[in-house]
Write a protein that holds these residues in place. Structure first.
Motif, PDB file in Angstrom:
ATOM      1  N   LYS A 308     -83.309  28.764 -23.817  1.00 21.72           N
ATOM      2  CA  LYS A 308     -82.123  28.128 -23.238  1.00 21.72           C
ATOM      3  C   LYS A 308     -82.275  26.611 -23.192  1.00 21.72           C
ATOM      4  O   LYS A 308     -81.330  25.870 -23.467  1.00 21.72           O
ATOM      5  N   VAL A 309     -83.459  26.150 -22.839  1.00 19.40           N
ATOM      6  CA  VAL A 309     -83.696  24.705 -22.792  1.00 19.40           C
ATOM      7  C   VAL A 309     -83.552  24.090 -24.173  1.00 19.40           C
ATOM      8  O   VAL A 309     -82.947  23.020 -24.341  1.00 19.40           O
ATOM      9  N   VAL A 310     -84.087  24.765 -25.208  1.00 24.15           N
ATOM     10  CA  VAL A 310     -83.993  24.236 -26.574  1.00 24.15           C
ATOM     11  C   VAL A 310     -82.539  24.198 -27.038  1.00 24.15           C
ATOM     12  O   VAL A 310     -82.076  23.206 -27.628  1.00 24.15           O
ATOM     13  N   ARG A 311     -81.792  25.268 -26.777  1.00 28.98           N
ATOM     14  CA  ARG A 311     -80.387  25.290 -27.190  1.00 28.98           C
ATOM     15  C   ARG A 311     -79.558  24.264 -26.428  1.00 28.98           C
ATOM     16  O   ARG A 311     -78.657  23.647 -26.988  1.00 28.98           O
ATOM     17  N   ARG A 312     -79.870  24.043 -25.140  1.00 35.10           N
ATOM     18  CA  ARG A 312     -79.134  23.036 -24.403  1.00 35.10           C
ATOM     19  C   ARG A 312     -79.456  21.640 -24.929  1.00 35.10           C
ATOM     20  O   ARG A 312     -78.571  20.776 -24.974  1.00 35.10           O
ATOM     21  N   ALA A 313     -80.691  21.397 -25.335  1.00 31.87           N
ATOM     22  CA  ALA A 313     -81.035  20.098 -25.921  1.00 31.87           C
ATOM     23  C   ALA A 313     -80.275  19.871 -27.217  1.00 31.87           C
ATOM     24  O   ALA A 313     -79.795  18.765 -27.494  1.00 31.87           O
ATOM     25  N   SER A 314     -80.150  20.931 -28.040  1.00 31.65           N
ATOM     26  CA  SER A 314     -79.387  20.791 -29.289  1.00 31.65           C
ATOM     27  C   SER A 314     -77.907  20.515 -29.008  1.00 31.65           C
ATOM     28  O   SER A 314     -77.281  19.677 -29.668  1.00 31.65           O
ATOM     29  N   THR A 315     -77.347  21.211 -28.015  1.00 32.76           N
ATOM     30  CA  THR A 315     -75.936  20.994 -27.669  1.00 32.76           C
ATOM     31  C   THR A 315     -75.710  19.585 -27.134  1.00 32.76           C
ATOM     32  O   THR A 315     -74.726  18.914 -27.488  1.00 32.76           O
ATOM     33  N   LEU A 316     -76.648  19.113 -26.285  1.00 38.99           N
ATOM     34  CA  LEU A 316     -76.506  17.770 -25.740  1.00 38.99           C
ATOM     35  C   LEU A 316     -76.639  16.714 -26.829  1.00 38.99           C
ATOM     36  O   LEU A 316     -75.913  15.706 -26.832  1.00 38.99           O
ATOM     37  N   ALA A 317     -77.538  16.943 -27.792  1.00 32.79           N
ATOM     38  CA  ALA A 317     -77.697  15.987 -28.891  1.00 32.79           C
ATOM     39  C   ALA A 317     -76.458  15.963 -29.779  1.00 32.79           C
ATOM     40  O   ALA A 317     -76.027  14.899 -30.242  1.00 32.79           O
TER      41      ALA A 317
END
Length: 530
Positions: A308-317
């Motif tokens: 979830k943290v990795v996917r949220r970082a991708s979405t934020l980027a």
């Protein structure tokens, strides 16, 4: 035996009776003072390993933390109330008695009871429960595996030699291993709960979230790999104990040394209860590392939260990445150029947008009709009338009467002279007392028949300083060094003075005089002889 008969009536935490030990938490008028006092006992017990405090130390702690006007009488009354409720106990302190009166009526030392420390510990844990962050204690896994290996070797040794020493060592090793596992499991669960709560928050700083993502991924993956590696080993070891009856033997040993001996038989639990608690400890460890249980579930949930943290970082980027829609940018630039009334500002916008200088000649629709007035006819700002009128005060003697007066210079010479005179007077008085006490290089207190009160005060000052110094030495004002030879003296003697007798050990002291001071002491004798 029914349940009411099996409960001890003398215990502090009884089931049906009123519990006076909690009275300091609900007292209407002194609850704040009681809480600070018990908090002081907990801090000294936990951080300073100091279990006994005087009333003066408690008073000073309350003054610093809560009430600056707290006096000794109020402190003694509060401690007396806490003693009646069972929160503190008192013992007599006769270690610092310097006279017969102080020896016959020694001061009191106050110590918190184990029940009171347990209550304060629980309250402190509740205060920090919401602020706990948790952690993944990766280093505890190899420690736990090494402890289980030591226990396995101990089980083999106890099968051959069932001595009480080996059984006690094996039980202590199990308690250390169980504590390591319990702390690791509790901290890991708290860390996972904090990760779940953090996933519900919104983040706007991409760089900070990328650093957080990198740290969390490395941290969780490292613990997950170690947990995967050691879970299989620990699970196989515990299964081997179950098949070879080592587990039953371990439960018997743990139950035998699970509880220390108590002075009264009423407070001791029965062997059945001890064996059941030992079995619960072993079963809890087995279930946590069982296949598909807590260890595997935690590893799966932790990796899911990392995903979830990795996917949220991708979405934020992706959300913060600049858009490549040039038509929108050109439309925005055109609207800004249409609303611009200054040609220089329009040229700067064009330069920033296309990374190129704007053309020298712009259309009239953009910059307006060109003017015919030359710039040489424009008026300089320095030639225009001032907008602010400055008022200056006249420089004459009439305006110098209200000058602020400076503080006079403080003359410290008289103060310094008085301090020097006081020091010289004290040095001369100490020299006279030391000269009478140390007529010879060594002094045996047991050989002294009587002593004056002033000499006794100097002697007690020297002895107290020697007892508090690591090398048992006292540095006098005249530069000489006095050493206490027999600190652990067990023979006592009486020292007679005008105001009474002093009962103290028969100490022996020696005085070492520097060469320069010895020459000064011998100089007056030479002049007298001349």
């Amino acid at each position: 035996m029914n349940t009411s008969e099996s409960l001890s009536i003398t215990t502090t935490f009884s089931i049906t009776d009123r519990l006076p030990i909690f009275s300091y938490l609900v007292s209407s008028n002194r609850i704040r003072w009681y809480r600070v006092i018990m908090r002081t006992f907990l801090q000294h017990h936990r951080e300073l390993y100091s279990y006994q405090l005087t009333a003066h130390e408690v008073r000073d702690a309350v003054r610093v933390a809560f009430d600056p006007n707290y006096n000794l009488e109020q402190c003694q009354n509060d401690l007396l109330a806490l003693k009646e409720w069972g929160n503190v106990t008192t013992i007599y302190d006769s270690s610092h008695a310097s006279s017969i009166a102080s020896f016959l009526s020694p001061a009191l030392l106050y110590q918190a009871t184990p029940e009171a420390i347990a209550i304060e510990t629980f309250l402190d844990e509740q205060n920090h429960a919401s602020a706990a962050q948790g952690s993944l204690r990766q280093g505890d896994l190899p420690r736990l595996w090494q402890a289980l290996q030591t226990i396995d070797e101990g089980l083999q040794a106890t099968a051959l030699d069932a001595s009480p020493t080996l059984g006690r060592e094996l039980a202590e090793e199990w308690q250390r291993a169980f504590e390591v596992w319990n702390t690791m499991a509790r901290e890991a669960a708290q860390y996972l709960a904090n990760m779940i709560n953090a996933a519900q928050q919104s983040y706007t700083d991409l760089e900070a979230f990328q650093q957080y993502k990198s740290a969390v991924v490395a941290y969780v993956h490292g613990f997950a790999q170690a947990l995967t590696q050691y879970s299989r080993r620990i699970r196989e070891q515990l299964a081997a104990w179950d098949t070879t009856d080592k587990q039953k033997h371990l439960i018997s040993i743990i139950a035998q040394y699970l509880e220390p001996p108590t002075p009264t038989a009423e407070n001791r639990r029965s062997p059945v209860e001890l064996r059941q608690e030992a079995a619960n400890q072993v079963e809890a460890l087995v279930n946590w590392f069982a296949e598909g249980k807590n260890a595997d579930s935690f590893r799966r949930n932790a990796l899911a939260e990392v995903d979830k943290v990795v996917r949220r970082a991708s979405t934020l980027a992706a959300a913060t990445r600049p858009s490549a829609n040039y038509a929108t940018h050109l439309h925005t630039l055109a609207r800004h150029l249409l609303t611009t009334r200054d040609g220089e500002e329009a040229q700067q916008l064009f330069s920033v947008a296309f990374a190129n200088h704007a053309p020298i000649h712009l259309p009239e629709s953009l910059v307006g009709t060109p003017g015919t007035t030359p710039d040489t006819w424009s008026v300089s700002p320095w030639q225009e009338a001032p907008e602010v009128t400055v008022h200056l005060k006249p420089v004459n003697r009439s305006n110098r009467g209200n000058l602020p007066l400076e503080d006079p210079i403080i003359d410290n010479r008289n103060i310094i002279r008085e301090l020097v005179m006081q020091h010289e007077t004290r040095l001369q008085a100490q020299r006279e007392h030391i000269a009478r006490l140390f007529a010879s290089p060594s002094l045996d207190i047991g050989a002294m028949c009587s002593i004056s009160t002033d000499d006794r005060a100097v002697l007690m000052e020297i002895i107290d300083a020697c007892l508090g110094h690591p090398s048992c030495q006292y540095r006098a004002l005249d530069g000489s060094t006095i050493t206490l030879l027999n600190v652990d003296e067990q023979v006592y003697t009486l020292l007679e003075a005008d105001d009474g007798l002093l009962f103290l050990p028969r100490y022996q002291l020696t005085r070492q005089v520097p060469a320069s001071l010895r020459a000064q002491e011998e100089m007056p004798e030479t002049q007298d002889n001349t």
